[in-house]
Design an enzyme around this catalytic site. Structure first.
Site, short mmCIF file in Angstrom:
data_model
loop_
_atom_site.label_atom_id
_atom_site.label_comp_id
_atom_site.label_asym_id
_atom_site.label_seq_id
_atom_site.Cartn_x
_atom_site.Cartn_y
_atom_site.Cartn_z
N LYS A 1 -3.83 5.00 -3.52
CA LYS A 1 -3.86 4.23 -4.77
C LYS A 1 -4.84 4.85 -5.77
O LYS A 1 -4.66 4.73 -6.99
CB LYS A 1 -4.21 2.77 -4.49
CG LYS A 1 -3.09 2.02 -3.74
CD LYS A 1 -1.81 1.96 -4.54
CE LYS A 1 -0.75 1.08 -3.90
NZ LYS A 1 0.52 1.10 -4.64
N ASP B 1 15.66 5.99 0.09
CA ASP B 1 14.39 6.01 0.80
C ASP B 1 13.46 6.95 0.02
O ASP B 1 13.64 8.17 0.04
CB ASP B 1 14.59 6.53 2.24
CG ASP B 1 13.28 6.55 3.01
OD1 ASP B 1 12.21 6.30 2.41
OD2 ASP B 1 13.31 6.83 4.23
N TYR C 1 -4.60 4.01 2.45
CA TYR C 1 -4.04 3.23 1.34
C TYR C 1 -4.91 3.34 0.10
O TYR C 1 -4.42 3.62 -1.00
CB TYR C 1 -3.90 1.77 1.77
CG TYR C 1 -3.30 0.86 0.71
CD1 TYR C 1 -1.96 0.98 0.35
CD2 TYR C 1 -4.07 -0.11 0.07
CE1 TYR C 1 -1.39 0.15 -0.62
CE2 TYR C 1 -3.52 -0.95 -0.89
CZ TYR C 1 -2.19 -0.82 -1.23
OH TYR C 1 -1.63 -1.64 -2.19
N1 NAP Z 1 0.97 -7.68 -2.47
C1 NAP Z 1 -0.26 -7.32 -2.75
O1 NAP Z 1 -1.25 -8.01 -2.41
C2 NAP Z 1 -0.51 -6.05 -3.53
C3 NAP Z 1 -1.77 -5.87 -4.13
C4 NAP Z 1 -2.01 -4.73 -4.86
C5 NAP Z 1 -1.02 -3.78 -5.00
N2 NAP Z 1 0.20 -3.96 -4.40
C6 NAP Z 1 1.21 -2.92 -4.57
O2 NAP Z 1 2.34 -3.50 -5.19
C7 NAP Z 1 3.50 -2.73 -4.90
C8 NAP Z 1 4.63 -3.67 -4.54
O3 NAP Z 1 4.30 -4.30 -3.31
P1 NAP Z 1 4.73 -5.81 -3.00
O4 NAP Z 1 3.52 -6.62 -2.94
O5 NAP Z 1 5.85 -6.22 -3.87
O6 NAP Z 1 5.22 -5.62 -1.50
P2 NAP Z 1 6.66 -5.92 -0.83
O7 NAP Z 1 7.09 -7.29 -1.19
O8 NAP Z 1 6.51 -5.56 0.61
O9 NAP Z 1 7.61 -4.89 -1.55
C9 NAP Z 1 7.51 -3.51 -1.26
C10 NAP Z 1 8.80 -2.88 -1.68
O10 NAP Z 1 8.75 -1.46 -1.51
C11 NAP Z 1 10.00 -1.05 -1.03
N3 NAP Z 1 9.81 0.15 -0.24
C12 NAP Z 1 8.92 0.33 0.77
N4 NAP Z 1 9.10 1.54 1.30
C13 NAP Z 1 10.11 2.13 0.61
C14 NAP Z 1 10.76 3.37 0.71
N5 NAP Z 1 10.42 4.27 1.64
N6 NAP Z 1 11.75 3.65 -0.15
C15 NAP Z 1 12.14 2.75 -1.09
N7 NAP Z 1 11.56 1.57 -1.21
C16 NAP Z 1 10.56 1.26 -0.37
C17 NAP Z 1 10.53 -2.19 -0.17
O11 NAP Z 1 11.96 -2.23 -0.23
P3 NAP Z 1 12.87 -1.76 1.02
O12 NAP Z 1 12.14 -2.18 2.25
O13 NAP Z 1 14.19 -2.41 0.81
O14 NAP Z 1 12.95 -0.27 0.86
C18 NAP Z 1 9.96 -3.40 -0.88
O15 NAP Z 1 10.88 -3.90 -1.80
C19 NAP Z 1 3.09 -1.78 -3.78
O16 NAP Z 1 2.90 -0.48 -4.32
C20 NAP Z 1 1.77 -2.33 -3.28
O17 NAP Z 1 0.94 -1.32 -2.76
C21 NAP Z 1 0.48 -5.08 -3.68
#
Ligand code: NAP
Length: 260
Positions: free
Chosen positions: A157, A61, A153
């Site tokens: 970022k 975590d 957020y």
């Molecule tokens: N999707 C978008 O539109 C978007 C756009 C711009 C930027 N981003 C950024 O891209 C990054 C990846 O996001 P994503 O889109 O791939 O979202 P996602 O599919 O929800 O993946 C987020 C990941 O973070 C992990 N996570 C969350 N809290 C955690 C914690 N406390 N400890 C360890 N792991 C944790 C989760 O794994 P577990 O739950 O198993 O821990 C999950 O695998 C993020 O930083 C997000 O802000 C996303």
């Protein structure tokens, strides 16, 4: 060569590609980090079978300082020299800040700000010693300007963007690159975790990118040592337009378009 990929299952469940696959594809052994160990293990098995690399799994975590310390110790104990660090774990709060869950806001700072800072401090010295290394910090276009209704957020970022850019200038001469990857919207579980976010509906289709395209662009930018990487031409054009727009005008536009 080893890479530590801190969560961001940018592929784990429904999505077929991600940074981890991209890194493994290039022959890096990988250490996969997130909280859901079973999901990580099945991805690790798939990566090892497909790319013939070692894929370690460490459940952690990242919001928890003690858990992070154990993660760092395990990576060292596994004898891994970390040459690539990907800080991708994240989630977003949104809506009216005054009504948002205070604990969740703090957790967001821990995962998006504290964890990448702590892991960079842990693994950067080894990179400097070996005169090689790369850090990919997944930020967001939300970090390129303050965004009302996404206050916590976008502020977190913005830290990622500033931290990455400043650090990249510090370590460039030592052969190390630091890249802030700033995607626009990407179809991942992120939106389900975030719940009903008006910004999701406000985003035109043109701006959405696939996880595969974003991961590929991120790794390509890391290879090229770019400080800032914005995937997608439409998103890049918008970002450029935004950089020419006065902050007051942008605040008013976001406040109006994202108001729940
Ligand atoms: N999707 C978008 O539109 C978007 C756009 C711009 C930027 N981003 C950024 O891209 C990054 C990846 O996001 P994503 O889109 O791939 O979202 P996602 O599919 O929800 O993946 C987020 C990941 O973070 C992990 N996570 C969350 N809290 C955690 C914690 N406390 N400890 C360890 N792991 C944790 C989760 O794994 P577990 O739950 O198993 O821990 C999950 O695998 C993020 O930083 C997000 O802000 C996303």
């Amino acid at each position: 060569m080893s890479a530590v990929h801190c969560a961001g299952h940018w592929s784990l469940s429904r999505h077929r590609y991600g940074h981890r696959r991209e890194l493994a594809h290039r022959g890096h052994n990988v250490t996969l980090v997130a909280r859901r160990e079973e999901l990580l293990q099945s991805l690790a098995d798939e990566i090892s079978a497909k790319h013939g690399v070692t894929a370690d799994v460490i459940a952690c975590d990242l919001a928890d300082a003690a858990d992070r310390a154990k993660l760092i110790e395990k990576v060292h104990r596994n004898g891994r020299h970390v040459d690539v660090l990907v800080n991708s774990a994240g989630f977003a709060t949104g809506g009216r800040y005054v009504s948002s869950d205070a604990d969740r806001e703090v957790e967001q700072v821990r995962v998006l700000v504290e964890a990448p800072v702590a892991l960079t401090s842990a693994f950067l010295p080894g990179m400097v010693e070996r005169h090689q290394g790369a850090i990919l910090n997944v930020a967001s276009t939300a970090g390129l300007q303050p965004m009302p209704w996404s206050t916590g957020y976008s502020a977190a970022k913005a830290h990622t963007v500033a931290f990455s850019q400043a650090l990249s200038a510090e370590v460039r001469r030592e052969g190390i690159t630091v890249t802030a990857l700033c995607p626009g919207p990407v179809k991942t579980d992120f939106w389900e975790v975030a719940g009903d976010q008006p910004i999701e509906k406000a985003m035109p289709r043109l701006l959405w990118r696939s996880p595969a395209a974003v991961a590929k662009y991120g790794i390509k930018s890391l290879d090229r040592g770019h400080r800032l990487a914005v995937p997608g031409l439409a998103v890049r054009l918008l970002t450029f337009g935004g950089s020419l727009t006065p902050t007051g005008v942008k605040l008013a536009m976001f406040e109006r378009s994202m108001r729940p």
